[in-house]
Every structure is written in C-alpha cells, then in structure tokens.
Design a protein around this motif. Structure first.
Motif, PDB file in Angstrom:
ATOM      1  N   ASN A   1     -54.762 -72.526 -88.343  1.00 26.21           N
ATOM      2  CA  ASN A   1     -56.169 -72.690 -87.994  1.00 26.21           C
ATOM      3  C   ASN A   1     -56.856 -71.337 -88.051  1.00 26.21           C
TER       4      ASN A   1
ATOM      5  N   TRP B   1     -61.311 -64.918 -96.035  1.00 25.07           N
ATOM      6  CA  TRP B   1     -62.093 -66.026 -96.566  1.00 25.07           C
ATOM      7  C   TRP B   1     -61.282 -66.868 -97.543  1.00 25.07           C
TER       8      TRP B   1
ATOM      9  N   ASN C   1     -58.748 -69.000 -95.719  1.00 25.04           N
ATOM     10  CA  ASN C   1     -59.342 -70.173 -95.079  1.00 25.04           C
ATOM     11  C   ASN C   1     -59.683 -71.262 -96.087  1.00 25.04           C
ATOM     12  N   ILE C   2     -60.157 -70.856 -97.256  1.00 25.73           N
ATOM     13  CA  ILE C   2     -60.478 -71.840 -98.300  1.00 25.73           C
ATOM     14  C   ILE C   2     -59.211 -72.526 -98.805  1.00 25.73           C
TER      15      ILE C   2
ATOM     16  N   HIS D   1     -59.159 -75.451 -96.482  1.00 27.22           N
ATOM     17  CA  HIS D   1     -60.029 -76.205 -97.404  1.00 27.22           C
ATOM     18  C   HIS D   1     -61.505 -76.121 -97.051  1.00 27.22           C
ATOM     19  N   LYS D   2     -61.902 -75.034 -96.408  1.00 28.90           N
ATOM     20  CA  LYS D   2     -63.308 -74.783 -96.166  1.00 28.90           C
ATOM     21  C   LYS D   2     -63.514 -73.303 -95.880  1.00 28.90           C
ATOM     22  N   LEU D   3     -64.716 -72.827 -96.157  1.00 25.87           N
ATOM     23  CA  LEU D   3     -65.032 -71.421 -95.923  1.00 25.87           C
ATOM     24  C   LEU D   3     -65.378 -71.219 -94.451  1.00 25.87           C
ATOM     25  N   ILE D   4     -64.562 -70.443 -93.774  1.00 22.49           N
ATOM     26  CA  ILE D   4     -64.833 -70.041 -92.391  1.00 22.49           C
ATOM     27  C   ILE D   4     -65.003 -68.536 -92.401  1.00 22.49           C
TER      28      ILE D   4
ATOM     29  N   THR E   1     -63.465 -70.163 -85.500  1.00 24.00           N
ATOM     30  CA  THR E   1     -64.038 -71.444 -85.092  1.00 24.00           C
ATOM     31  C   THR E   1     -64.153 -71.610 -83.586  1.00 24.00           C
TER      32      THR E   1
ATOM     33  N   SER F   1     -68.769 -78.760 -81.187  1.00 26.03           N
ATOM     34  CA  SER F   1     -69.226 -77.815 -82.201  1.00 26.03           C
ATOM     35  C   SER F   1     -70.316 -76.924 -81.620  1.00 26.03           C
TER      36      SER F   1
END
Length: 394
Positions: free
Chosen positions: A69, A232, A235-236, A240-243, A247, A273
């Motif tokens: 994570n 970056w 995380n991608i 599977h997403k740009l963080i 978080t 969120s």
C-alpha cells in the motif's frame, strides 16, 4: 594587517564555538541513547518495525497491511531498512543502531541550522540557533524514537540551507540539488509539499523577472520530480493508480474534525476519503461557525505549541531544568515569523513557519507536530535576538 588578524580571530572564535556546541549536542544525544531505558515499541514505531521486516523478507512496502500500500511515504521505512540490512535483525531489531545513526543526524541538523543562520544574517545568529538546537530537549529525546521526526528534520534543514543559497546565488546545479533534497524530505513526510513554490513566488515579487524566476523554479522542479519518479512508478505498477505522496491524509484530518475532541469517539463509519472529511468539516462550520473557527485557529495552535513534546519517563531528570526554553523560543520565534514579513532575507523562513503551522491546523492536533517547525522558530528567534542586542535599530 590588523583587520586580517581580527577577521582570523573572529573565524577562530566561531569555529571553536561551533565545535563546542556540536560536542554538547553529541554528548547529550548519546547520553539519552546509552543511559535512558527505552520502552517497548508501540504505535507508529511498532508499525514501522513490522513494515521494515516485512519489506526485507517479503519484498513489498505495506504499512499495517499484509499487502502493498501507500499509506505512508517510503522515506523513513527505507532508511530503517538500510540499517536493518546492515546490522541484521534475526536476533531482534537493531534499534540501538538506529538511535545512534539518528543521533548523528540530529547533530548534523544542528550544524545545518548554524549554516542557515550564518547565511541569512551572520555567525552570531548561526551560533545562537545551533546552541538552542543542541540543548532543546525535544530534539535530543526524539533521536531515540523510531519515528520520522529526526530524519525528516535533518533532510529538511539540508534542503533549507540549499534553498537559501539558491535564492541568493542561484546556479543550475544548486537548484537541481535543492529540488532533490526537497523530494527526499517529502518522501519522509509529505506535509510540506506545497511549500516548493513559496521561495519562487517571493523571488518574483523581489525581482519582477518572470523568465528568471520560472527558469530557476523549473530547475528545482526537475530535481524534485527525478527524486519522486521511482515512488510514482511503483504506485502505478503495484497499486494501479498514481499516488503522489500517501493515502493516509484523510485519517488524521478526520481526527482533527471534532472541535476540542468532543464526539471523537463517535466517528462516522461512512467517511473513507479526504473528500468525505472535507464535506464533514464544511457541515460543522455551517452548523457552528464560531465554535469550529476557534478550534481550527487558537484551539489547535495551543495544543500544538502550548507544551513541549518531551514524554521522557519522569525518573530521568535530564534537561527538565531548561523546559522553559520552549516557551522562550515560542515567544521570540513567532515574533520573528511575523517580523519576517517585512524583511526579505528571512521572509521565506518565516512564511514556512506560518504555512507549515496552517497545514498542521488541518489535522488532529498534537505537540508532536511542532517538532519540524521548531527549527524555523529557533532560527527566527536567534535572528530577533541578534537584532535586539547587536543592532542599534530594528
């Protein structure tokens, strides 16, 4: 000849003073490392320990999770992982090694605080700021904790020193290096990320040359992006997403959304969120605007800065006789922060102190959050003292 002798004598005095200050800083930190019995790991420290061992044995970064994570940025876990790897952890976590390394970094932080003070004004400011930092109880005690504060503050002070130089004597390599150090600091603690633009807003206000300002800022931005790209990409690829950073933001923000902690034991379960938290806070302001405004200003400020973060067992009386140093720095340092608004040479340091505080007011308040702001207040306090004692007019 006489002038040269005086300058040489002054440099010698400054060098000796700095060596003495650094020696005091090292002695006090090692005193805490070797003489204070440390309690078992708990809270964030325990979670970092578990995370690092998991990373070294299973190959992924996951905070409080058995899967990858991005709940926290990777800077501090990777710092710990390097020490764990070097010293081994099969017979237990090498926590004493971590404390020794952090103590050395804390002493180096004192050195960079001196360099910043010297760069913005003179050696007197540098020595005063270094001395206060060397004996400030929180900085000494925190070196023994398995938490981000000591490592972050070291990296951030190196960045701050480079940023001062980049504003005064900008060169491409200095700018890029400034961006790299800022990126490293953000990878340890991301809260300061918005501040990257502040020095260059001030640069433009000062010189009114847009091309010059943009060129220098872009060079800093290049260094920052180069540092952040591996995180970056990870995380991608993995999540599977740009963080961009982490978080966890919504969680401490939610904790700070209950004025004076009233009702915090009844946290709504549907908030998951940052957007949900913001909506929750807006509803609170609509319902009780004065009550919420008081909480998000003086209420949280008093909790963050009202007392020194120094939770050492009371049987250890080390440095309790200078506990009031915190109040002194608070009073003079915040005077310096507001005075800096009319003094260009320290303006961005004062703005950093103000803006970092405003950022912290968004989250659940704790005096631990003052840690990373205190070096700025110490520098500003030293600047004000120099102005009051050694200059005819302010």
């Amino acid at each position: 000849m006489v002038i040269k002798q005086k300058l040489s004598l002054k440099k010698f005095f400054v060098a000796v003073s700095l060596i003495v200050v650094l020696a005091i800083a090292l002695y006090l930190r090692f005193l805490f490392v070797y003489k204070v019995m440390q309690p078992p790991l708990s809270g964030d420290a325990k979670n970092y320990d578990i995370m690092v061992k998991q990373f070294l044995t299973k190959g992924f970064l996951g905070y409080m999770s058995n899967s990858p994570n991005a709940y926290v940025t990777p800077g501090y876990p990777l710092f710990l992982a390097l020490i764990y790897k070097i010293f081994g952890f099969s017979n237990g976590s090498p926590l004493q090694a971590v404390r020794i390394v952090q103590s050395v970094l804390s002493v180096l932080t004192v050195l960079f605080i001196f360099l910043i003070g010297k760069e913005i004004k003179n050696s007197k400011v540098g020595i005063m700021a270094a001395l206060i930092s060397a004996i400030y109880p929180t900085f000494i005690w925190a070196s023994t904790l398995i938490l981000t504060e000591t490592v972050y503050t070291f990296v951030f002070m190196v960045y701050l020193y480079l940023q001062v130089i980049a504003l005064k004597r900008p060169k491409a390599y200095i700018n890029v290096l400034t961006g790299i150090l800022f990126g490293l600091a953000i990878l340890v603690r991301p809260a300061a990320a918005p501040l990257i633009v502040i020095p260059y807003i001030l640069m433009y206000i000062e010189n009114r040359d847009l091309n010059y300002t943009v060129r220098n800022f872009l060079q800093v931005l290049i260094g920052f992006i180069v540092t952040m790209i591996p995180w970056w990409i990870r995380n991608i690829v993995t999540l599977h997403k740009l963080i961009l950073f982490a978080t966890q933001t919504w969680n401490p923000m939610l904790g700070g959304a209950f004025p004076f902690f009233n009702g915090i034991e009844h946290v709504p379960q549907n908030i998951r969120s940052t957007t949900d938290v913001i909506k929750f806070i807006i509803k609170g302001f609509e319902k009780s605007p004065i009550y919420y405004f008081k909480w998000y200003t003086i209420g949280k400020f008093n909790i963050i800065f009202g007392s020194m973060w120094y939770d050492l067992d009371s049987k250890y009386q080390y440095l309790r006789n200078i506990y009031l140093l915190h109040s002194f720095v608070m009073a003079i340092g915040w005077l310096g922060a507001f005075y800096s608004l009319r003094k260009y040479e320290i303006r961005f340091i004062g703005l950093y102190a103000i803006l970092l505080t405003l950022i912290q007011l968004m989250f659940i308040p704790t005096n631990r959050y003052a840690f990373s702001i205190m070096p700025l207040l110490i520098i500003l306090a030293s600047y004000v003292i120099d102005k009051l004692l050694f200059e005819k007019s302010i």
